[in-house]
Structure formats: C-alpha cells, structure tokens
Design a protein around this motif. Sequence first.
Motif, PDB file in Angstrom:
ATOM      1  N   LEU A 160      -7.717  58.650 -15.153  1.00  0.00           N
ATOM      2  CA  LEU A 160      -9.214  59.577 -14.679  1.00  0.00           C
ATOM      3  C   LEU A 160      -8.695  60.633 -16.280  1.00  0.00           C
ATOM      4  O   LEU A 160      -9.982  61.021 -15.925  1.00  0.00           O
ATOM      5  CB  LEU A 160      -8.883  60.175 -13.245  1.00  0.00           C
ATOM      6  CG  LEU A 160      -9.651  60.248 -12.759  1.00  0.00           C
ATOM      7  CD1 LEU A 160     -11.670  59.671 -13.250  1.00  0.00           C
ATOM      8  CD2 LEU A 160      -9.765  60.923 -10.925  1.00  0.00           C
ATOM      9  N   ILE A 161      -7.683  61.381 -15.628  1.00  0.00           N
ATOM     10  CA  ILE A 161      -7.805  62.574 -16.711  1.00  0.00           C
ATOM     11  C   ILE A 161      -8.080  62.267 -18.579  1.00  0.00           C
ATOM     12  O   ILE A 161      -8.994  62.830 -18.674  1.00  0.00           O
ATOM     13  CB  ILE A 161      -6.239  62.890 -16.436  1.00  0.00           C
ATOM     14  CG1 ILE A 161      -6.269  63.440 -14.922  1.00  0.00           C
ATOM     15  CG2 ILE A 161      -6.104  64.701 -17.887  1.00  0.00           C
ATOM     16  CD1 ILE A 161      -5.244  64.024 -14.533  1.00  0.00           C
ATOM     17  N   LYS A 162      -7.270  61.390 -18.598  1.00  0.00           N
ATOM     18  CA  LYS A 162      -7.749  60.912 -20.302  1.00  0.00           C
ATOM     19  C   LYS A 162      -9.243  60.844 -20.069  1.00  0.00           C
ATOM     20  O   LYS A 162      -9.419  60.783 -21.214  1.00  0.00           O
ATOM     21  CB  LYS A 162      -6.727  59.597 -20.231  1.00  0.00           C
ATOM     22  CG  LYS A 162      -5.313  60.319 -20.755  1.00  0.00           C
ATOM     23  CD  LYS A 162      -4.436  59.293 -22.047  1.00  0.00           C
ATOM     24  CE  LYS A 162      -3.120  59.309 -21.998  1.00  0.00           C
ATOM     25  NZ  LYS A 162      -2.233  58.531 -20.948  1.00  0.00           N
ATOM     26  N   GLU A 163     -10.021  59.276 -19.244  1.00  0.00           N
ATOM     27  CA  GLU A 163     -10.723  59.348 -19.369  1.00  0.00           C
ATOM     28  C   GLU A 163     -12.080  60.828 -19.767  1.00  0.00           C
ATOM     29  O   GLU A 163     -13.305  60.742 -20.395  1.00  0.00           O
ATOM     30  CB  GLU A 163     -11.894  58.485 -18.854  1.00  0.00           C
ATOM     31  CG  GLU A 163     -11.308  57.224 -18.922  1.00  0.00           C
ATOM     32  CD  GLU A 163     -10.751  56.201 -17.507  1.00  0.00           C
ATOM     33  OE1 GLU A 163     -10.819  54.825 -17.454  1.00  0.00           O
ATOM     34  OE2 GLU A 163     -11.666  56.981 -16.349  1.00  0.00           O
ATOM     35  N   LEU A 164     -11.898  61.459 -18.589  1.00  0.00           N
ATOM     36  CA  LEU A 164     -12.792  62.759 -18.645  1.00  0.00           C
ATOM     37  C   LEU A 164     -12.484  63.291 -20.172  1.00  0.00           C
ATOM     38  O   LEU A 164     -13.485  63.899 -20.508  1.00  0.00           O
ATOM     39  CB  LEU A 164     -11.844  63.458 -17.376  1.00  0.00           C
ATOM     40  CG  LEU A 164     -12.703  63.158 -15.969  1.00  0.00           C
ATOM     41  CD1 LEU A 164     -11.925  64.138 -14.679  1.00  0.00           C
ATOM     42  CD2 LEU A 164     -13.904  63.037 -15.632  1.00  0.00           C
ATOM     43  N   GLU A 165     -11.109  63.443 -20.399  1.00  0.00           N
ATOM     44  CA  GLU A 165     -11.446  64.255 -21.687  1.00  0.00           C
ATOM     45  C   GLU A 165     -12.080  63.379 -22.788  1.00  0.00           C
ATOM     46  O   GLU A 165     -12.903  64.606 -23.697  1.00  0.00           O
ATOM     47  CB  GLU A 165      -9.666  64.153 -22.062  1.00  0.00           C
ATOM     48  CG  GLU A 165      -8.987  64.928 -21.123  1.00  0.00           C
ATOM     49  CD  GLU A 165      -6.794  65.785 -21.441  1.00  0.00           C
ATOM     50  OE1 GLU A 165      -7.206  64.888 -22.087  1.00  0.00           O
ATOM     51  OE2 GLU A 165      -6.172  66.741 -21.069  1.00  0.00           O
ATOM     52  N   LYS A 166     -11.956  62.027 -23.045  1.00  0.00           N
ATOM     53  CA  LYS A 166     -12.598  61.340 -23.867  1.00  0.00           C
ATOM     54  C   LYS A 166     -14.156  61.641 -23.862  1.00  0.00           C
ATOM     55  O   LYS A 166     -14.925  61.950 -24.164  1.00  0.00           O
ATOM     56  CB  LYS A 166     -12.248  59.820 -23.877  1.00  0.00           C
ATOM     57  CG  LYS A 166     -11.728  59.089 -25.557  1.00  0.00           C
ATOM     58  CD  LYS A 166     -11.321  57.711 -24.697  1.00  0.00           C
ATOM     59  CE  LYS A 166      -9.893  57.062 -23.985  1.00  0.00           C
ATOM     60  NZ  LYS A 166     -10.181  56.243 -23.932  1.00  0.00           N
ATOM     61  N   LEU A 167     -14.514  61.727 -22.649  1.00  0.00           N
ATOM     62  CA  LEU A 167     -16.017  61.769 -22.561  1.00  0.00           C
ATOM     63  C   LEU A 167     -16.370  63.657 -22.034  1.00  0.00           C
ATOM     64  O   LEU A 167     -17.428  63.359 -22.999  1.00  0.00           O
ATOM     65  CB  LEU A 167     -16.163  61.669 -20.654  1.00  0.00           C
ATOM     66  CG  LEU A 167     -17.434  61.405 -20.211  1.00  0.00           C
ATOM     67  CD1 LEU A 167     -17.863  60.339 -20.640  1.00  0.00           C
ATOM     68  CD2 LEU A 167     -17.396  60.949 -18.464  1.00  0.00           C
ATOM     69  N   GLY A 168     -15.999  64.127 -22.097  1.00  0.00           N
ATOM     70  CA  GLY A 168     -15.654  65.651 -22.567  1.00  0.00           C
ATOM     71  C   GLY A 168     -15.873  65.803 -24.272  1.00  0.00           C
ATOM     72  O   GLY A 168     -16.459  66.593 -24.906  1.00  0.00           O
ATOM     73  N   GLN A 169     -15.316  65.122 -25.023  1.00  0.00           N
ATOM     74  CA  GLN A 169     -15.353  64.743 -26.593  1.00  0.00           C
ATOM     75  C   GLN A 169     -16.581  63.825 -26.942  1.00  0.00           C
ATOM     76  O   GLN A 169     -17.102  64.593 -27.824  1.00  0.00           O
ATOM     77  CB  GLN A 169     -13.980  64.153 -27.224  1.00  0.00           C
ATOM     78  CG  GLN A 169     -12.602  65.381 -26.957  1.00  0.00           C
ATOM     79  CD  GLN A 169     -11.592  65.003 -27.743  1.00  0.00           C
ATOM     80  OE1 GLN A 169     -11.651  63.804 -27.932  1.00  0.00           O
ATOM     81  NE2 GLN A 169     -11.081  65.821 -27.929  1.00  0.00           N
ATOM     82  N   ALA A 170     -16.860  63.606 -26.368  1.00  0.00           N
ATOM     83  CA  ALA A 170     -18.208  62.510 -26.176  1.00  0.00           C
ATOM     84  C   ALA A 170     -19.221  63.263 -26.326  1.00  0.00           C
ATOM     85  O   ALA A 170     -20.382  63.029 -26.650  1.00  0.00           O
ATOM     86  CB  ALA A 170     -17.480  61.315 -25.642  1.00  0.00           C
ATOM     87  N   GLN A 171     -19.325  64.146 -25.341  1.00  0.00           N
ATOM     88  CA  GLN A 171     -20.774  64.643 -25.283  1.00  0.00           C
ATOM     89  C   GLN A 171     -21.228  65.857 -26.326  1.00  0.00           C
ATOM     90  O   GLN A 171     -20.201  66.407 -26.627  1.00  0.00           O
ATOM     91  CB  GLN A 171     -20.840  65.664 -23.518  1.00  0.00           C
ATOM     92  CG  GLN A 171     -19.754  64.941 -22.283  1.00  0.00           C
ATOM     93  CD  GLN A 171     -20.720  63.848 -22.238  1.00  0.00           C
ATOM     94  OE1 GLN A 171     -22.161  63.642 -21.767  1.00  0.00           O
ATOM     95  NE2 GLN A 171     -20.525  62.492 -21.657  1.00  0.00           N
ATOM     96  N   THR A 172     -22.489  64.839 -26.008  1.00  0.00           N
ATOM     97  CA  THR A 172     -23.144  66.013 -27.614  1.00  0.00           C
ATOM     98  C   THR A 172     -23.324  67.631 -26.996  1.00  0.00           C
ATOM     99  O   THR A 172     -23.931  68.823 -27.473  1.00  0.00           O
ATOM    100  CB  THR A 172     -24.548  65.528 -27.772  1.00  0.00           C
ATOM    101  OG1 THR A 172     -25.049  64.923 -26.794  1.00  0.00           O
ATOM    102  CG2 THR A 172     -24.545  64.260 -27.981  1.00  0.00           C
ATOM    103  N   GLU A 173     -23.717  67.676 -25.410  1.00  0.00           N
ATOM    104  CA  GLU A 173     -24.479  68.621 -24.326  1.00  0.00           C
ATOM    105  C   GLU A 173     -22.833  69.478 -24.297  1.00  0.00           C
ATOM    106  O   GLU A 173     -21.912  68.922 -23.754  1.00  0.00           O
ATOM    107  CB  GLU A 173     -24.933  68.592 -23.244  1.00  0.00           C
ATOM    108  CG  GLU A 173     -25.024  69.451 -22.319  1.00  0.00           C
ATOM    109  CD  GLU A 173     -26.509  70.629 -22.624  1.00  0.00           C
ATOM    110  OE1 GLU A 173     -26.832  71.539 -22.671  1.00  0.00           O
ATOM    111  OE2 GLU A 173     -27.360  69.644 -23.460  1.00  0.00           O
ATOM    112  N   SER A 174     -23.054  70.276 -25.120  1.00  0.00           N
ATOM    113  CA  SER A 174     -21.703  70.760 -25.493  1.00  0.00           C
ATOM    114  C   SER A 174     -20.844  72.062 -24.335  1.00  0.00           C
ATOM    115  O   SER A 174     -19.493  71.407 -23.757  1.00  0.00           O
ATOM    116  CB  SER A 174     -21.194  72.143 -26.448  1.00  0.00           C
ATOM    117  OG  SER A 174     -22.770  73.134 -26.142  1.00  0.00           O
ATOM    118  N   ALA A 175     -21.702  72.492 -23.291  1.00  0.00           N
ATOM    119  CA  ALA A 175     -21.476  72.925 -22.306  1.00  0.00           C
ATOM    120  C   ALA A 175     -20.656  72.081 -20.855  1.00  0.00           C
ATOM    121  O   ALA A 175     -19.240  71.819 -20.411  1.00  0.00           O
ATOM    122  CB  ALA A 175     -22.719  73.653 -21.287  1.00  0.00           C
TER     123      ALA A 175
END
Length: 878
Positions: free
Chosen positions: A637-652
């Motif tokens: 889950l932590i890895k997915e969240l990190e990946k998801l965080g980087q993939a977001q265009t919305e930086s906040a």
Amino acid sequence: MRLPGSLGPLVLLLGLELALCRGQVASQYCGPQGQAERLHFTGLGKGRWLDPQARPLGSLDPLYRMVRGFLDVVQLNPFPEGLVRVALNEPSSVRTSDVVRYEAGYVVCAVIAALFLLIVPTVGFCFCCCRCRRRCGGRVKVEHKSMACERGSLMTFLLLITLLLLTGVVCAFITNQRTHEEMGPGVRAVPGMLNSLQGLVSDVPKELQAVADQFSIPQNRVLDELDGVGVNIGSTIHTQLRGTVYPMLASLHRLGQDLQVSLDHLQLLNSSTVYLQNHQEPLGSSLQDHRHKLLSLLQDAQCQGCASVLSHSQLLELGANFSQVPSVISVLQKLKGVPEANFSNMVQKDNSTFNTLPLLTAMETADIVQELKEEVTHIPEQVRGLSEGFPGSEAADRWRQALAEAENSSRPYLHMIQKYERYRWIAGYVLSSVVLLVVICNLLGLGLGLWGISAREDSSHTEAKGEAGAQFLMVGVGLSFLFSGPFILLIFATFLLGGNIQTLVCRSWESQELYQFADTPGNLPPSMNLSHLLGLKKDVSIPSAYQQCKKGAALWKVLQLNGSYDPEKHLDINKYTARLQEEVRKFRVDMKDLDLLNEAAKRDLEAFRSSGIEKIDYPSFLAQVHKPVLKVDILKLIKELEKLGQAQTESALGQQLKQEAQTLQALYQEKILLQQAHAVALNRSVHALSASASNLQLVVSETLVNASTLKTELPVRAHWILRNESECFLNRELAYFNQYGDWAREMVTKHIATCQPLSGALDNGRVILCDRIANPWNAFWFCLAWCTFLLIPSIIFAIKTTKHFRPIRKRLSFWEGLDFFPRLPSPAHCQRVRCKLLISEGRSPVSLDACITCQEAASFWVAKINLYYSLSFAESTS
Ligand SMILES: *[C@@H]1O[C@H](CO)[C@@H](O)[C@H](O)[C@H]1NC(C)=O
Ligand SMILES: *[C@@H]1O[C@H](CO)[C@@H](O)[C@H](O)[C@H]1NC(C)=O
Ligand SMILES: *[C@@H]1O[C@H](CO)[C@@H](O)[C@H](O)[C@H]1NC(C)=O
Ligand SMILES: *[C@@H]1O[C@H](CO)[C@@H](O)[C@H](O)[C@H]1NC(C)=O
Ligand SMILES: *[C@@H]1O[C@H](CO)[C@@H](O)[C@H](O)[C@H]1NC(C)=O
Ligand SMILES: *[C@@H]1O[C@H](CO)[C@@H](O)[C@H](O)[C@H]1NC(C)=O
Ligand SMILES: *[C@@H]1O[C@H](CO)[C@@H](O)[C@H](O)[C@H]1NC(C)=O
Ligand SMILES: *[C@@H]1O[C@H](CO)[C@@H](O)[C@H](O)[C@H]1NC(C)=O
Ligand SMILES: *[C@@H]1O[C@H](CO)[C@@H](O)[C@H](O)[C@H]1NC(C)=O
Ligand SMILES: *[C@@H]1O[C@H](CO)[C@@H](O)[C@H](O)[C@H]1NC(C)=O
C-alpha cells in the motif's frame, strides 16, 4: 602332586565329584566368579606307597617256565607244614626219614648225580690208562667202503651234540650273569625295604601335622577373598540394578529439560499475549485515522488513477483480535516458583550416589568382614588335633624296634649271601668256559679232521691235519672227563638250593599258603609270632591283613594302636563353617541415600501436573494467530501511495499522498512490525505448548509413579541380590574347605596312614626272590646240567670220530705203518693183524691160508725197517 599310577582313576573320580559338587553350588545366579577354583595342596607320603615291582618279562621266560615245570615234577609233595613246624620249633627232633620222604625227588636226582660223579671220572680214568697203553682210541686201520658212511654219521652226530652243547653253554653264561646281576640289587633292597618300613607308623604324626598345616591354604584363600567381598557384592548389585536405575535417571534428566522448555514457552505466551493485547487498541485507532484520511484523499475528484488503491486502503484495519484469546494467568500462578529443583544437578547427584554403591557396600560390610577374618584365622580345634590324636606312639616304637632288629640281624646273612654268590658266579663262569672250550675243541677237531680227510686223496698231503683234528677232539674228551666232577657238584649244589627255594618257598608264597602257615598258632616259635611282632589287631589274621593292606587299608584298620583313631572326627569342620555362615548372613546393604526424586523436584512435578497447562484453549490462540495482524499488505500500500503521489499532476494532492505514505511507513516501523514479531513469537509458543503439553503431563504422572515404585523396589532387589551373592560367596568359601577336607581324607587314609607298604614289601620281596633271583638261578643249573649230560655222548662220539681222522693204512705199502709196529708183534697179535689185513684187502677169511704167517710178516717188517733206515740215511747224506 604326583601320585602312583594305580591312584590315577581315584583322583579322576575325586575331581569329578568335586566338579559335581561345584555344579550344585553354582546355580545359575552365581556368576563365573561364583565358582571355587582348584586349590593346590602339597602331596605327602609320596615315598610311602610302595610301587609293586613288576615280574620281569623277557626272552628267557619259556626257559624259566620249563625249569619250573621240571621242578614241579621233581617235587610233587605239597607244602610240608608239619615238617617245617618241627624244623622251626625243635630243629633237633627233625626226623631224617621225613625229610627224605618229602625230598624224594631230590634224593633221586642226588642218586643220579652220585652215579655220574662215580662213573664218568672212572671211565675217564680207565680210558686214559687204556689210551696211554695205546689200546683204545687208536685209528681205523684199513679203509673200506662202509667207512665213509660211518664216519659221516659219526661226525654229524658229534656236530649236532656240539651245537646242542653250544646252546647250553650260551644259556649257562647268560643265566649265570643274570643271576649275578639280580642278586646284588636284590640283596641290597632288603635293608632299604626294612628301613622304609620303619617309618610306616612313626612318620605318621609328622605327616599328619603337615596335612593339618595345609589347612592354611584354604584359610589364606578365604582371607584373600574376604578382602574383596564387599566391593564384589556391591559391584554385582550395581551391575544388576544399573539396567533399571540408569534409564530412570536419564528420563528424569530429560523430563527436567522438557519441563524447563514448557515453562519458558508459557512465560513467552503470557508476555506476548499481554503485549499484543495492550498495543492492539492504540494501533487500531491510529489505523482508523489513517484510513479516514486516505479515503478522503483518494476519493478526491482530482485524484488520477486512484480507484484501485482506494479499495486497498479500505482494508487498512487490524486483522487479529487478541482480546479474544483466553487468559493463562491462572496456569502461570499455579506454576509460580517452578522449577524449584535443579533437575540436572539432582540426577548427577543420584548417579554418583548409585555409582559409589560398590564402595558403599564395602564400607557397610567392613565390620562383618573383619569379624569373619578373625573367625577364619583361627584353626579349628579338630584339625589341630589331627596329628596329636594319632595314637600310634607305642605301636610305632615296637614296630621300629622290630624292624631295626630284623635289619640288624639280616645284615651278616646278606653279606654271606653276596660272598657265596660271588664264588658261585666265578665257578659258574669257569665251568661254563670249560664247556665252551670243549665245544671249541670239538668244532676245531671236526673242522681239521674234515679238511684232513678231504685232502687225503691228494698224494702230496701229510696227515698232520687229520692228526691235529684228532688231537683237538681228544683234548675235548680229556677236559670233559677232567671237569665232570666239578660240573656235577656245582649243578647239584645249586639245584638243591634253588629248587627248594622254588618248590618250598616260592610256590607256597605265591599261593599264600605261607601266610596261612604263619597265621596258624604253634607253627612259628613264639619268638617269631608275627601277629605280635607286627602288632596286628586281635581280630585280623595275617592273610586278611595282607589282603586289606594290598587294597590300601588305613593303618588303624589293621594295626593295634593305642586307642582308636577316626580321621573323620578331625576333618569335621562343620562347626567352624557354621560360624562363618552365620557371619556372612549378617551382610546388609543400604540404599536409602538413593532418592531418585528429591522433595523439591517432586513438588515441581506435582505443580506441573495440576497446573492445567494441557487444558489451555490453544485453538482459540491459533485462531487469532493464523489471522494477519493487518488485513492489508501495508508495504504494498505504501509503495502504491508513493507511486500515486508522483503520478499526480496536482502537486498538493501528490504531496499529501506522499506524506501519507511516509506516516504509514513510520507507523509500520514503530508499531506494526513489533506487533507482528510478538504474534510470531506467540505462534511459536502456542504451537510448542499445544504439541507437548498433554504428553508431558502424562510423562510427569508416570515418572512420579515410577520413581516412587522404584524407590521402594530398589532396596528389596538389592537385598535379594545381596543374599544370593553372599550365599554364592559362602558356598565358594565352603568349597575351599571341602576341597581341603577331601584332599586330607584321601591323603590320610590312602597315602599317609596306609599299611600298603606292608603288603607291597611282601609282594616285592617275593618278586625279587622268586622272579628275579630264583628263576635265573634255576635256569643256570638247568643249562649247565644240560651241557654236562650232553658231554657223555660228546665224549663217545668224539672218541669214535677221532679214529677216522687218524691216518689210515690202505695196504702194506712200503712207507706206511712204520710207526704202527715198531716192535716185533706177538704171535696172537700177528694173527689178528693178518686177518684184518686180509679182510681189508677184500679177500675172504676162507683163504686165510694164503696169507703170510706172522713170523714171515715180522721178518718182512724188519727188512722194511732196515731198508727205511738205509734209505733215509742215503737221503740225508745225499
Ligand atoms: C551415570 O553415570 C554413568 C557412569 O558414570 C554414566 O555412564 C551415565 O551416563 C550417567 N547417567 C546419567 C543419567 O547421568
Ligand atoms: C504476564 O506478562 C506481563 C508482561 O510481561 C507481566 O507483567 C505479568 O506479570 C505476567 N503475568 C504472570 C502471571 O507472570
Ligand atoms: C474484539 O473482541 C472484543 C470481544 O469479543 C470486542 O469487544 C471488540 O469490539 C473487538 N474489537 C474489534 C476491533 O473488533
Ligand atoms: C543446575 O546445576 C548445574 C550444576 O549441576 C548448574 O550448572 C546450573 O546452572 C544449575 N541450574 C540452575 C537453574 O540453578
Ligand atoms: C595308651 O592309652 C592309654 C589310655 O587310652 C594311656 O593311658 C596310655 O598312656 C597310652 N600309652 C601310650 C604309650 O601312649
Ligand atoms: C645292631 O648291631 C650292632 C652290633 O652288631 C649293635 O651295636 C646295635 O645296637 C644293633 N642295633 C639294633 C637296633 O639292634
Ligand atoms: C601270637 O600271640 C598272640 C598273643 O600275643 C596269640 O593270640 C596268637 O595266637 C599268636 N599267634 C601265633 C601264630 O602264634
Ligand atoms: C505458526 O507456526 C507454525 C509452526 O511453527 C507455522 O507452520 C505457521 O506458518 C505459523 N503461522 C504463522 C501465521 O506465522
Ligand atoms: C515407567 O515404568 C514403566 C514400566 O516400568 C515404563 O514402561 C515406562 O516407560 C516408565 N515411564 C517413564 C516415564 O519412565
Ligand atoms: C536369587 O536366588 C533365587 C533362588 O535362590 C532366584 O530365584 C532369584 O532370581 C535370585 N535373585 C537374583 C536377584 O539374582
């Protein structure tokens, strides 16, 4: 211990008996060391038992038998009891007629000998005279056809007789020598035998003492074995109980370890459970917060590609609920302070206690062993009295004195016998040599004569050979005549003595008539009362004493001792051994020190047994343990969240997601990981406990029972083993004493206090006198007599043969017969000669007239002599 041959089977039997006895003693439970070893005693009385001398066998036996047969014919009368009685008691009143009647055979022989003694020398003397006057033993005057035949048969007869003479003389030489060789040792054996018999009674106490002294052999043996008895019995007990005690100790040791492991797991179970329970509440609430936050972020419309992670995040909550596991507090409380005992320590102590059992037993039996030793060291009274109890001193003195006197008085006779025997030997030697000379003369005479005859045809021969042959034969004849007197005298003297020894003594000795004779009162003079001299018992006759002694009877069975003697009484050591038995039965062994389980260990086991550890609800523990701590895989889950965080265009939003991942990471590091570790520990302990608890419970109960049973059983078993072992020990020690008893019994009755030497001496005396001396003695005169009587035909044939060897006048040839009629013949002689001449020339006596008259012959002779002398004179001068 060397024993005489005849005792061999006896000893064997004894050994067998001992072996059997030992077999009985050593029942199965007495180990190999339970059997008594063979003790070695020093044999005594070795020289006492007289080995019977064997009747010598040899090539001369047939001759001896023949001579004995001859003597049996000469002496047909049985043993002359009356005559001997009178001769022994009143020698002066012996009637000659009785002696002659008894010795009739010898008298006949004496007459023959006397005739021989008279006639042969007389004839010899006459022959000599006749010969000196040239009236006989001359020559054959004229040879004719039947002469060769007559001569041949004469020579053959002479040769035959000479050969028979030769055998006789060889036999005479051998038997003469044999007699001489046997006589010396035989005579010398008498004092030796009497000497050895002197100790028959008097040496007994000394040897009995030696037997009594050897009691120390079993004694020392027993003392030796007593030294090790405690350790040995302890070792046996240890060995036999080892099989039970060691496994028990090993299982106790193992149980201690298992107990410790179980307790450790229970502690772990408690602490893990408590930790998990205490931390699951806070963890649950913080997870709740995170979930809310995450869900709100992920459900944001701007969130790109968040749908898949959303479903994962919804599972972010606790999996296992440790509040639902049962409590183990009660079990733990019951096991508080367990283990109280150090099991490995306890087992080690038990083991070393058990291993010192041999030493312990030795120490516990030391006092009794000491008492036993004191008991054993003293010699039983009876055995000590073995020698002193022998009542032989009076008999011994009488016995020794009688024998010493016998030896003393026999000495001069023995010297005399040896002296006369030397004379006899020399005479025998000389006379045998004379016969040998006769044989040689005959053989030489025959040889030369034969040579002379065969050379007769040869014209150049001289008559010297034939003449010499004739001379040899005549020398033989002369020797025969000359020595016939000494021959017959020596023969008759030796015959009379040897024959009477054989027929009067040996024959009746062999048939034991002699013993019977000596036993009949009145036969022997009172001074020679053998029963009294030997000190025989009143009710034992001489023949029965002899028979009993021959069988090896004990002295007191035959001799009259001062008081009775019973070796059994002295060898009975039952009282002695009974005391030993009593002492040995006091052996004890104490096994109280061997606890197996001490009180603390017992309390530990009891506590464990009643702890209820097996009743803990392990399945409900397992139910929780098998669930994951979190329902979601948090690292993923932590890895997915990190990946998801980087993939977001919305930086906040991306930033927030990354932050969330970091906080989750921190939570994982700080709390979840520990929770998981405790869950794993709990899993391990639960598994271990659930697997072992119920079995361990069983083992604990069983061990408690086993330990207490063994605790009561061990002393009982040890006691039984001790009893069996001490019984074995006792039997072994008694076997040593019994060995001594058997040995001593055998020694005393068969070797020391035996009267066998008495019968042995008598038997040996008979063998020496009759078989070794009388036999060759009698054979000697027999052979010499054989020669002497053969001399008569030898003489006759020799004289007859001589004639044929002398030169023969064939006809009245010129040179022959000159020595025959040196003087003028008488008219009668002339007539005889003339007639013989006529016959020898083949004319019939009818034409006697045709022959020249004697006077004519005489004148013829005279003419011839004259011519001879003139011729020989002419020869000598030319
Ligand atoms: C007891 O002692 C013996 C001999 O020393 C040894 O062989 C054995 O293993 C020991 N047993 C235990 C349980 O310690
Ligand atoms: C169980 O474990 C907890 C935590 O380690 C401890 O405080 C408590 O005393 C334990 N209970 C027993 C009965 O040992
Ligand atoms: C765990 O179990 C206990 C007792 O059964 C219950 O009261 C509690 O609500 C449960 N906790 C959760 C998070 O389900
Ligand atoms: C038990 O005794 C042994 C020595 O026999 C010792 O090494 C060990 O530490 C002891 N154990 C405890 C728990 O006292
Ligand atoms: C023989 O025995 C008697 C008693 O039995 C005793 O008085 C006597 O002294 C003994 N004689 C000898 C010589 O030992
Ligand atoms: C034996 O004879 C000698 C003398 O001939 C004598 O001195 C001695 O005492 C005798 N011994 C015995 C035991 O008779
Ligand atoms: C020997 O003497 C005893 C008495 O001392 C007597 O009884 C016995 O008959 C005698 N024996 C002979 C053979 O004379
Ligand atoms: C619990 O322990 C057992 C045996 O030790 C093991 O097989 C099992 O996988 C473990 N379970 C968990 C959830 O760790
Ligand atoms: C107890 O004794 C019995 C019989 O002697 C034996 O079979 C069993 O194994 C023993 N148990 C233990 C735990 O030693
Ligand atoms: C002791 O001996 C008896 C027989 O006397 C036998 O039955 C038993 O088994 C033996 N006991 C031992 C421990 O050897």
